[in-house]
Design a protein around this motif. Structure first.
Motif, short mmCIF file in Angstrom:
data_model
loop_
_atom_site.label_atom_id
_atom_site.label_comp_id
_atom_site.label_asym_id
_atom_site.label_seq_id
_atom_site.Cartn_x
_atom_site.Cartn_y
_atom_site.Cartn_z
N ILE A 31 -45.10 -23.31 -9.54
CA ILE A 31 -44.21 -22.36 -9.81
C ILE A 31 -44.61 -20.85 -9.52
O ILE A 31 -43.77 -20.04 -9.02
CB ILE A 31 -44.63 -22.64 -11.26
CG1 ILE A 31 -43.66 -24.04 -11.64
CG2 ILE A 31 -43.30 -21.29 -12.04
CD1 ILE A 31 -44.36 -24.23 -12.96
N ALA A 32 -45.81 -20.85 -8.93
CA ALA A 32 -46.39 -18.95 -9.33
C ALA A 32 -45.65 -19.13 -7.34
O ALA A 32 -45.25 -18.42 -7.29
CB ALA A 32 -47.55 -19.15 -8.89
N VAL A 33 -46.19 -20.25 -6.10
CA VAL A 33 -45.80 -19.54 -5.07
C VAL A 33 -44.12 -18.99 -5.18
O VAL A 33 -43.28 -18.35 -4.00
CB VAL A 33 -46.35 -21.06 -4.20
CG1 VAL A 33 -45.18 -20.97 -3.08
CG2 VAL A 33 -47.19 -20.42 -4.41
N CYS A 34 -43.04 -19.99 -5.70
CA CYS A 34 -41.69 -19.68 -5.89
C CYS A 34 -41.23 -18.41 -6.22
O CYS A 34 -40.65 -17.76 -6.20
CB CYS A 34 -41.09 -20.89 -6.15
SG CYS A 34 -41.24 -22.76 -5.61
N LYS B 181 -52.35 -24.05 -2.64
CA LYS B 181 -53.81 -24.15 -3.17
C LYS B 181 -54.50 -22.94 -3.12
O LYS B 181 -55.75 -22.34 -3.17
CB LYS B 181 -54.47 -25.29 -2.20
CG LYS B 181 -54.23 -26.25 -1.70
CD LYS B 181 -53.92 -27.30 -1.07
CE LYS B 181 -53.95 -28.84 -1.43
NZ LYS B 181 -54.77 -30.19 -0.67
N TRP B 182 -53.69 -21.73 -2.33
CA TRP B 182 -53.61 -20.43 -2.39
C TRP B 182 -54.16 -19.52 -3.25
O TRP B 182 -54.57 -18.42 -3.89
CB TRP B 182 -53.35 -18.92 -1.30
CG TRP B 182 -53.31 -20.33 -0.42
CD1 TRP B 182 -54.91 -20.77 0.39
CD2 TRP B 182 -52.74 -19.78 1.29
NE1 TRP B 182 -54.53 -21.02 1.50
CE2 TRP B 182 -53.02 -20.38 2.01
CE3 TRP B 182 -51.27 -19.71 1.01
CZ2 TRP B 182 -52.20 -20.97 3.24
CZ3 TRP B 182 -50.32 -19.52 2.04
CH2 TRP B 182 -51.23 -20.52 3.22
N ILE B 183 -53.42 -19.67 -4.64
CA ILE B 183 -53.65 -19.39 -6.15
C ILE B 183 -54.83 -19.26 -6.49
O ILE B 183 -55.21 -20.87 -7.34
CB ILE B 183 -52.39 -19.81 -6.93
CG1 ILE B 183 -51.25 -19.58 -6.13
CG2 ILE B 183 -52.38 -19.35 -8.61
CD1 ILE B 183 -50.52 -18.32 -5.83
N GLY C 143 -48.83 -15.42 -13.33
CA GLY C 143 -49.64 -15.46 -13.42
C GLY C 143 -49.73 -16.85 -14.12
O GLY C 143 -48.43 -17.74 -14.29
N PRO C 144 -50.54 -17.25 -14.99
CA PRO C 144 -50.60 -19.01 -15.13
C PRO C 144 -50.32 -18.85 -16.89
O PRO C 144 -49.50 -19.94 -16.64
CB PRO C 144 -52.48 -18.97 -15.29
CG PRO C 144 -52.60 -18.37 -15.98
CD PRO C 144 -52.31 -16.60 -14.80
N LYS C 145 -49.87 -17.96 -17.33
CA LYS C 145 -48.95 -17.68 -18.60
C LYS C 145 -47.82 -18.37 -18.52
O LYS C 145 -46.92 -19.24 -19.35
CB LYS C 145 -48.82 -16.49 -19.82
CG LYS C 145 -48.34 -16.44 -20.77
CD LYS C 145 -48.74 -15.41 -21.44
CE LYS C 145 -47.72 -15.34 -22.91
NZ LYS C 145 -48.39 -13.99 -23.01
N ASN C 146 -47.06 -17.99 -17.23
CA ASN C 146 -45.56 -18.98 -17.10
C ASN C 146 -45.54 -19.54 -16.27
O ASN C 146 -44.15 -19.72 -15.59
CB ASN C 146 -44.99 -17.28 -16.24
CG ASN C 146 -45.05 -16.33 -17.71
OD1 ASN C 146 -44.45 -16.17 -18.41
ND2 ASN C 146 -45.19 -14.62 -17.34
N CYS C 147 -46.21 -20.60 -16.01
CA CYS C 147 -46.22 -21.97 -15.11
C CYS C 147 -46.67 -22.71 -15.93
O CYS C 147 -47.64 -23.37 -15.23
CB CYS C 147 -47.26 -21.43 -13.31
SG CYS C 147 -47.12 -20.09 -12.47
#
Length: 112
Positions: free
Chosen positions: A52-55, A32-34, A102-106
């Motif tokens: 995915i971003a957190v991992c 939720k912090w993203i 970033g969002p592009k890779n998630c």
């Protein structure tokens, strides 16, 4: 101890502290912090998974810690020029991680 060696120590311990913090906190809560995820509308949010971003963030922090410790030890025992190279590698990892997390890779891959 040179200024690059002390910089490596500071960055390494800060990355280690953040890695430990993200390991202790639940992945679902920390996702939720993203910020980029919450700036999207609901339809776009279905396409992305912030976990995915957190991992990936934890992986990048772990790599920074390993590179920082190895670079500091090598610069301490071999030559101090290695600390400058290590500092440059860590800065490259930080710049690379902006796009990697970033969002592009998630994007969530939908199974057909």
């Amino acid at each position: 101890m040179g200024k690059f060696q002390s910089g490596i120590i500071i960055i390494t311990f800060a990355s280690l502290a953040m890695y430990i913090f993200f390991s202790i906190v639940n992945v679902k809560k920390s996702s939720k912090w993203i910020k980029w995820y919450w700036q999207m509308d609901v339809e776009e949010q279905r396409k992305y998974d912030p976990r995915i971003a957190v991992c990936r963030l934890k992986k990048m922090l772990g790599i920074i810690v390993v590179v920082g410790i190895a670079g500091f030890l090598l610069s301490w025992f071999i030559k101090t020029i290695i600390s400058i190279i290590t500092f440059g590698v860590i800065m490259f990892i930080l710049v690379f991680s902006v796009g990697y997390i970033g969002p592009k890779n998630c994007l969530v891959v939908e199974k057909k």
